[in-house]
Design a protein around this motif. Structure first.
Motif, PDB file in Angstrom:
ATOM      1  N   LYS A 208       0.833  -1.205   0.000  1.00 17.64           N
ATOM      2  CA  LYS A 208       0.000   0.000   0.000  1.00 17.64           C
ATOM      3  C   LYS A 208       0.866   1.253   0.000  1.00 17.64           C
ATOM      4  O   LYS A 208       0.570   2.234  -0.710  1.00 17.64           O
ATOM      5  CB  LYS A 208      -0.927  -0.007   1.225  1.00 17.64           C
ATOM      6  N   ALA A 209       1.973   1.214   0.754  1.00 16.22           N
ATOM      7  CA  ALA A 209       2.852   2.379   0.858  1.00 16.22           C
ATOM      8  C   ALA A 209       3.542   2.686  -0.468  1.00 16.22           C
ATOM      9  O   ALA A 209       3.593   3.838  -0.912  1.00 16.22           O
ATOM     10  CB  ALA A 209       3.893   2.154   1.951  1.00 16.22           C
ATOM     11  N   ILE A 210       4.104   1.662  -1.137  1.00 11.28           N
ATOM     12  CA  ILE A 210       4.822   1.945  -2.386  1.00 11.28           C
ATOM     13  C   ILE A 210       3.857   2.285  -3.519  1.00 11.28           C
ATOM     14  O   ILE A 210       4.186   3.080  -4.406  1.00 11.28           O
ATOM     15  CB  ILE A 210       5.770   0.792  -2.785  1.00 11.28           C
ATOM     16  N   GLU A 211       2.649   1.714  -3.476  1.00 11.17           N
ATOM     17  CA  GLU A 211       1.663   2.044  -4.501  1.00 11.17           C
ATOM     18  C   GLU A 211       1.165   3.480  -4.348  1.00 11.17           C
ATOM     19  O   GLU A 211       0.854   4.149  -5.341  1.00 11.17           O
ATOM     20  CB  GLU A 211       0.499   1.060  -4.437  1.00 11.17           C
ATOM     21  N   ASN A 212       1.104   3.974  -3.121  1.00  9.18           N
ATOM     22  CA  ASN A 212       0.707   5.364  -2.890  1.00  9.18           C
ATOM     23  C   ASN A 212       1.839   6.337  -3.203  1.00  9.18           C
ATOM     24  O   ASN A 212       1.595   7.497  -3.547  1.00  9.18           O
ATOM     25  CB  ASN A 212       0.253   5.557  -1.433  1.00  9.18           C
TER      26      ASN A 212
ATOM     27  N   ASN B  25       7.214   5.546 -13.443  1.00 13.69           N
ATOM     28  CA  ASN B  25       6.546   6.822 -13.201  1.00 13.69           C
ATOM     29  C   ASN B  25       7.216   7.939 -14.001  1.00 13.69           C
ATOM     30  O   ASN B  25       6.553   8.756 -14.656  1.00 13.69           O
ATOM     31  CB  ASN B  25       6.590   7.125 -11.708  1.00 13.69           C
ATOM     32  N   VAL B  26       8.557   7.986 -13.957  1.00 16.05           N
ATOM     33  CA  VAL B  26       9.296   9.020 -14.688  1.00 16.05           C
ATOM     34  C   VAL B  26       9.054   8.873 -16.185  1.00 16.05           C
ATOM     35  O   VAL B  26       8.803   9.859 -16.895  1.00 16.05           O
ATOM     36  CB  VAL B  26      10.804   8.937 -14.387  1.00 16.05           C
ATOM     37  N   MET B  27       9.139   7.643 -16.692  1.00 18.50           N
ATOM     38  CA  MET B  27       8.902   7.406 -18.114  1.00 18.50           C
ATOM     39  C   MET B  27       7.507   7.862 -18.523  1.00 18.50           C
ATOM     40  O   MET B  27       7.316   8.476 -19.585  1.00 18.50           O
ATOM     41  CB  MET B  27       9.091   5.923 -18.428  1.00 18.50           C
ATOM     42  N   ALA B  28       6.525   7.595 -17.676  1.00 14.70           N
ATOM     43  CA  ALA B  28       5.149   7.993 -17.967  1.00 14.70           C
ATOM     44  C   ALA B  28       5.012   9.514 -17.974  1.00 14.70           C
ATOM     45  O   ALA B  28       4.379  10.091 -18.866  1.00 14.70           O
ATOM     46  CB  ALA B  28       4.203   7.379 -16.939  1.00 14.70           C
ATOM     47  N   GLU B  29       5.607  10.167 -16.996  1.00 18.13           N
ATOM     48  CA  GLU B  29       5.461  11.618 -16.884  1.00 18.13           C
ATOM     49  C   GLU B  29       6.202  12.352 -17.993  1.00 18.13           C
ATOM     50  O   GLU B  29       5.732  13.380 -18.495  1.00 18.13           O
ATOM     51  CB  GLU B  29       5.960  12.087 -15.515  1.00 18.13           C
TER      52      GLU B  29
ATOM     53  N   LEU C 240      11.942  -2.378  -5.329  1.00 18.40           N
ATOM     54  CA  LEU C 240      10.586  -2.435  -5.871  1.00 18.40           C
ATOM     55  C   LEU C 240       9.995  -1.040  -6.037  1.00 18.40           C
ATOM     56  O   LEU C 240       9.402  -0.715  -7.075  1.00 18.40           O
ATOM     57  CB  LEU C 240       9.698  -3.285  -4.965  1.00 18.40           C
ATOM     58  N   LEU C 241      10.164  -0.189  -5.037  1.00 18.12           N
ATOM     59  CA  LEU C 241       9.685   1.186  -5.154  1.00 18.12           C
ATOM     60  C   LEU C 241      10.391   1.900  -6.295  1.00 18.12           C
ATOM     61  O   LEU C 241       9.756   2.598  -7.098  1.00 18.12           O
ATOM     62  CB  LEU C 241       9.910   1.942  -3.846  1.00 18.12           C
ATOM     63  N   ASN C 242      11.705   1.731  -6.398  1.00 17.16           N
ATOM     64  CA  ASN C 242      12.451   2.429  -7.445  1.00 17.16           C
ATOM     65  C   ASN C 242      12.075   1.951  -8.833  1.00 17.16           C
ATOM     66  O   ASN C 242      12.105   2.723  -9.797  1.00 17.16           O
ATOM     67  CB  ASN C 242      13.954   2.279  -7.190  1.00 17.16           C
ATOM     68  N   ALA C 243      11.705   0.676  -8.970  1.00 18.32           N
ATOM     69  CA  ALA C 243      11.213   0.187 -10.257  1.00 18.32           C
ATOM     70  C   ALA C 243       9.918   0.901 -10.629  1.00 18.32           C
ATOM     71  O   ALA C 243       9.730   1.332 -11.782  1.00 18.32           O
ATOM     72  CB  ALA C 243      10.992  -1.327 -10.198  1.00 18.32           C
TER      73      ALA C 243
ATOM     74  N   LEU D  24      -0.941   7.367 -13.584  1.00 14.88           N
ATOM     75  CA  LEU D  24      -0.129   7.900 -14.683  1.00 14.88           C
ATOM     76  C   LEU D  24       0.577   6.773 -15.428  1.00 14.88           C
ATOM     77  O   LEU D  24       0.634   6.765 -16.665  1.00 14.88           O
ATOM     78  CB  LEU D  24       0.890   8.897 -14.131  1.00 14.88           C
ATOM     79  N   ILE D  25       1.121   5.818 -14.679  1.00 12.79           N
ATOM     80  CA  ILE D  25       1.796   4.674 -15.303  1.00 12.79           C
ATOM     81  C   ILE D  25       0.803   3.887 -16.159  1.00 12.79           C
ATOM     82  O   ILE D  25       1.109   3.479 -17.288  1.00 12.79           O
ATOM     83  CB  ILE D  25       2.424   3.763 -14.235  1.00 12.79           C
ATOM     84  N   ALA D  26      -0.402   3.696 -15.637  1.00 12.28           N
ATOM     85  CA  ALA D  26      -1.414   2.916 -16.352  1.00 12.28           C
ATOM     86  C   ALA D  26      -1.828   3.582 -17.666  1.00 12.28           C
ATOM     87  O   ALA D  26      -2.145   2.901 -18.646  1.00 12.28           O
ATOM     88  CB  ALA D  26      -2.637   2.725 -15.460  1.00 12.28           C
ATOM     89  N   LYS D  27      -1.814   4.913 -17.700  1.00 18.67           N
ATOM     90  CA  LYS D  27      -2.237   5.646 -18.896  1.00 18.67           C
ATOM     91  C   LYS D  27      -1.105   5.871 -19.892  1.00 18.67           C
ATOM     92  O   LYS D  27      -1.334   6.390 -20.992  1.00 18.67           O
ATOM     93  CB  LYS D  27      -2.812   7.003 -18.484  1.00 18.67           C
ATOM     94  N   SER D  28       0.096   5.513 -19.527  1.00 17.56           N
ATOM     95  CA  SER D  28       1.269   5.874 -20.333  1.00 17.56           C
ATOM     96  C   SER D  28       1.391   5.091 -21.630  1.00 17.56           C
ATOM     97  O   SER D  28       2.033   5.541 -22.577  1.00 17.56           O
ATOM     98  CB  SER D  28       2.546   5.675 -19.511  1.00 17.56           C
ATOM     99  N   GLY D  29       0.822   3.889 -21.661  1.00 18.65           N
ATOM    100  CA  GLY D  29       0.986   3.043 -22.833  1.00 18.65           C
ATOM    101  C   GLY D  29       2.341   2.382 -22.933  1.00 18.65           C
ATOM    102  O   GLY D  29       2.650   1.733 -23.942  1.00 18.65           O
ATOM    103  N   LYS D  30       3.173   2.519 -21.901  1.00 21.35           N
ATOM    104  CA  LYS D  30       4.507   1.905 -21.905  1.00 21.35           C
ATOM    105  C   LYS D  30       4.400   0.409 -21.597  1.00 21.35           C
ATOM    106  O   LYS D  30       3.509  -0.032 -20.867  1.00 21.35           O
ATOM    107  CB  LYS D  30       5.416   2.564 -20.864  1.00 21.35           C
TER     108      LYS D  30
END
Length: 483
Positions: free
Chosen positions: A165-169, A358-362, A350-353, A175-181
């Motif tokens: 829950k902590a790393i997902e928050n 996240n960075v790629m998506a943004e 895991l968080l850094n992955a 944003l990752i889900a919408k990125s299409g990556k």
């Protein structure tokens, strides 16, 4: 007191299974941890009544070693929360802090080969034990610890849900889900297992996974997310048309990656990508820390954004120390251990992955494009490392000879030594003609460092080209071997 077979290094004690890493020695280490906690009786954070959390990874015997630790600790009257399944190290650390436990024991040898296992100690704040804590634990090795008339309880728990829950928050999953990556995930048969794949499946991110099954033999690799062990990930990225490959090590506290072409993205580039994003996009406050053997690109990024850069010894415990003392936005080390104070004073692969995704998506870019942008802005920084498995007398002699080299006269790969630093190992800054011809070139340096716990010397180098790095590493290898 000193123990002939147990020595805690930068992040705990490691040994060869059935050689020095035996049930008898694991129990000695557990007794020392119990003695340390009992000595804190009455303290606000480390009182033995608060109990210890104990977790384990996928290595041979880890579950049984964890149970042995739990039984020893409970026999002294300290309650134990024992993981009910394989647990990533950062999840265990999060559990220690979230449950306000006195500390934690993690049975893992992290990225070492399959024949190794180890014991990490996690302090009450959810991170590596400070050097002062580890020194006190070592002082109790081999000393008898009083047994309780009524042993404390051993309760099996699942440390994963609150950690997930902590790393997902922390990351922006929407944003990752919408990125299409598209991503390829590699857990290297380790404790990360199917965690990232499960998250990506739930939010609808296209991905493939390799080496997500448990195999304590780590067939064909060491579970360390660097070359050559990460090559299968690069091949899978290309074969499946992914935008990046995300990799975690044996206990999932370290990050590795490949770009969309299957090329290895070393931890220095990962650290730099994440730091640039944090300072440019997030603006989170605090200084930045880095280990003695990490890229100088971080210094340039900090300078541009007006942030203090703190250099320290090798080992995440030094990052943790600073995070406990002052405001630190992030800190890390050469081996892929990167942490954020607002999450935990702990590295978390895991968080850094998730954050790389996240960075790629943004930014709307592949990982390779992000790295290329950094190289263009801050100058080309290339990095390399070799590990020499050599006898202690050979490595110690090499370090002594390195310290004695004269500045201005001695050379490596034809480059004269400009200056020497000895914060952790022997580091030379070199006069590189290639760098002089390139505007904004990376500073050229070479570091020799002897392991304090293994018959091993690591040699590191950074320069402005891959060829320059390769030449320096080969020259240093010959030097270390007496050539």
């Amino acid at each position: 007191m000193p123990h002939p077979q147990i020595k805690f290094g930068t992040d705990g004690w490691r040994g060869l299974i059935a050689d020095d890493f035996t049930f008898a020695n694991v129990r000695v280490a557990a007794e020392a941890v119990a003695a340390y906690v009992h000595a804190r009786r009455g303290s606000d954070q480390e009182d033995p009544a608060k109990g210890l959390c104990i977790g384990y990874d996928t290595r041979f015997g880890s579950k049984a070693f964890a149970r042995a630790c739990a039984e020893v600790v409970a026999s002294t009257g300290i309650p134990v929360l024992l993981a009910n399944d394989i647990t990533p190290t950062p999840a265990l650390s999060f559990g220690v802090r979230e449950r306000k436990a006195a500390g934690g024991i993690m049975i893992t040898s992290s990225h070492n080969p399959a024949q190794w296992n180890g014991v990490k100690y996690k302090a009450w704040y959810g991170g590596s034990g400070k050097p002062s804590i580890i020194a006190e634990i070592e002082s109790y090795l081999g000393q008898p610890v009083a047994k309780s008339e009524s042993p404390a309880t051993i309760e099996e728990v699942d440390f994963l849900p609150p950690y997930l829950k902590a790393i997902e928050n922390f990351a922006d999953l929407d944003l990752i889900a919408k990125s299409g990556k598209k991503f390829c995930i590699d857990s290297m048969y380790g404790a990360g297992r199917t965690i990232l794949s499960t998250i990506f499946t739930r939010i609808g991110v296209d991905h493939v996974q390799i080496r997500g099954n448990v195999d304590p033999l780590f067939p064909g690799i060491n579970p360390e997310p660097i070359e050559p062990h990460i090559r299968a990930l690069g091949e899978a990225v290309v074969a499946n048309g992914c935008d990046a490959g995300l990799c975690t090590d044996g206990d999932a506290d370290r990050i590795g990656a490949t770009d969309e072409h299957g090329g290895f993205v070393d931890p220095h580039k990962i650290f730099s990508v994440l730091l640039s994003w944090v300072l440019k996009r997030k603006g989170w406050p605090g200084a930045v820390t880095r280990a003695f053997n990490t890229t100088k690109m971080l210094d340039r990024i900090c300078k541009k954004h007006g942030r203090e850069l703190i250099e320290h010894g090798i080992g995440f415990k030094f990052v943790c120390d600073y995070m406990l003392e002052r405001e630190i936005v992030m800190g890390g080390e050469e081996s892929g251990g990167i942490g954020f104070q607002r999450h935990l004073p702990e590295r978390d692969g895991l968080l850094n992955a998730l954050l790389l995704a996240n960075v790629m998506a943004e930014e709307g870019k592949t990982l390779g494009q992000l790295v290329a942008d950094l190289q263009a802005e801050y100058g080309e920084h290339q990095y390399g490392r070799i590990d020499l498995h050599i006898a202690d007398d050979v490595k110690n002699a090499a370090i002594a000879r390195a310290r004695a080299l004269e500045i201005g006269d001695a050379v490596f790969a034809g480059m004269k030594i400009l200056r020497q630093e000895n914060l952790d190992g022997v580091k030379f800054y070199l006069d590189n003609p290639e760098a002089a011809a390139k505007p904004n070139a990376a500073e050229t340096w070479l570091l020799l460092r002897a392991s304090g716990t293994e018959p091993l010397m690591r040699i590191y180098s950074e320069s402005c080209s891959k060829e320059s790095v390769a030449n320096l590493l080969e020259s240093a290898r010959k030097f270390a071997l007496g050539g």
